[in-house]
Structure formats: C-alpha cells, structure tokens
Enzyme design. Sequence first.
Site, PDB file in Angstrom:
ATOM      1  N   LEU A  59       0.679  -1.114  -0.121  1.00 25.34           N
ATOM      2  CA  LEU A  59       0.018  -0.115  -0.010  1.00 25.34           C
ATOM      3  C   LEU A  59       0.759   1.363  -0.002  1.00 25.34           C
ATOM      4  O   LEU A  59       0.515   2.251  -0.852  1.00 25.34           O
ATOM      5  CB  LEU A  59      -0.936  -0.085   1.312  1.00 25.34           C
ATOM      6  CG  LEU A  59      -1.914   1.102   1.331  1.00 25.34           C
ATOM      7  CD1 LEU A  59      -2.832   0.872  -0.137  1.00 25.34           C
ATOM      8  CD2 LEU A  59      -2.831   1.003   2.332  1.00 25.34           C
ATOM      9  N   CYS A  60       1.992   1.204   0.539  1.00 23.90           N
ATOM     10  CA  CYS A  60       2.950   2.564   0.796  1.00 23.90           C
ATOM     11  C   CYS A  60       3.368   2.820  -0.527  1.00 23.90           C
ATOM     12  O   CYS A  60       3.498   3.865  -1.056  1.00 23.90           O
ATOM     13  CB  CYS A  60       3.893   2.080   1.866  1.00 23.90           C
ATOM     14  SG  CYS A  60       3.335   2.309   3.465  1.00 23.90           S
ATOM     15  N   ALA A  61       4.064   1.421  -1.143  1.00 19.90           N
ATOM     16  CA  ALA A  61       4.510   1.543  -2.466  1.00 19.90           C
ATOM     17  C   ALA A  61       3.324   2.093  -3.440  1.00 19.90           C
ATOM     18  O   ALA A  61       3.637   3.162  -4.460  1.00 19.90           O
ATOM     19  CB  ALA A  61       4.983   0.056  -2.904  1.00 19.90           C
ATOM     20  N   SER A  63       0.913   4.095  -2.913  1.00 21.26           N
ATOM     21  CA  SER A  63       0.995   5.585  -2.702  1.00 21.26           C
ATOM     22  C   SER A  63       2.108   6.321  -3.471  1.00 21.26           C
ATOM     23  O   SER A  63       1.768   7.568  -3.988  1.00 21.26           O
ATOM     24  CB  SER A  63       0.904   5.884  -1.054  1.00 21.26           C
ATOM     25  OG  SER A  63       2.011   5.760  -0.497  1.00 21.26           O
TER      26      SER A  63
END
Length: 165
Positions: A59-61, A63
Amino acid sequence: MATTHFDGTDTPTSGELPAVGDTLPDFTVVDTNLGEVSLSDLKGKKLVLNIFPSVDTGLCAESVRRFNAEAAGLDNTTVLCVSKDLPFALGRFCGAEGLDNVTAASAFRSTFGEDYGVVLEGSPLKGLLARSVIVADEDGKVIYTQLVDEIKTEPDYASAIKALG
C-alpha cells in the site's frame, strides 16, 4: 495526540498534524542521494507531503506510484514522499519503478515525525510514520491535511490534488 487504526485497533500518534492555516514546521529529511532536503529548499512551490510507514509494503508503494502519476500533471508543485525507510531502500524502489516525478526522502535521522505528530506510538508499526497527507501553498501554509483513519487504506488522493487548486 491523534489516533489512527491498525487492523481496526486504536493506534495513537505522537501528536497532531499541523492544522489548516498553520505554517509548516521546518524539517530536514534525507533524499535518495544522501543529500539533505529542508522545507526552506521547497519554498515558492506548492508542496504535497505523502507520509507513510514503509515503501516495502504494498500500500505504501502504491501511494508513491500514485502520487508520482499525479505529480506529472502538477505545475509549480513538489511531491515529497517521506518515510523512515533508509534512503537506499527508497532509491532502489523509485529507480526500479521509474518514479521520477516525486522526491522520496527518509526521516530516519530527523525529528520530522515528532514535529509533524505522525510517529506511531502503538501497533506492530510503532516508531514508523502514520499514513498521512499534508498539502501546503507556496508560502508553506497548510491548505489540506489527512491522517488516514486506517493505516491499511489509501489516502484520499483526489482531495489532496483538488486542494492544490
């Protein structure tokens, strides 16, 4: 102290995000070339701060990828993606993904997280940064903030981009 959630469990942060209308606190983070980036380096441009726990999570990637795509169409705007990942990891990720419309930077040796109230105080991610977005105008005045309510959900990209005008 603000609260976000990790798997539905209350997860406090170290403080509060700067409020709309506030001037951003100064900061210094480290870019992927080990150079320092400070708020004063970014004055005169609008700023989107994409703050997240770790680029090594899907999920961070995503974003960072999404803000990179959005940044391609933004004028006079810097998108700074900040985590506590080491600069080497951020550089490896951005290089492998071909992400060159955002600046990835690490808060690993700064008080960025504390100054912005985004250090996670609980959950298995304790010590990392809470997923949040802050948008500021050319003078460093906050025009939008979001502390994402559930760490495992994406930020509201559309509202952040809309805030830029």
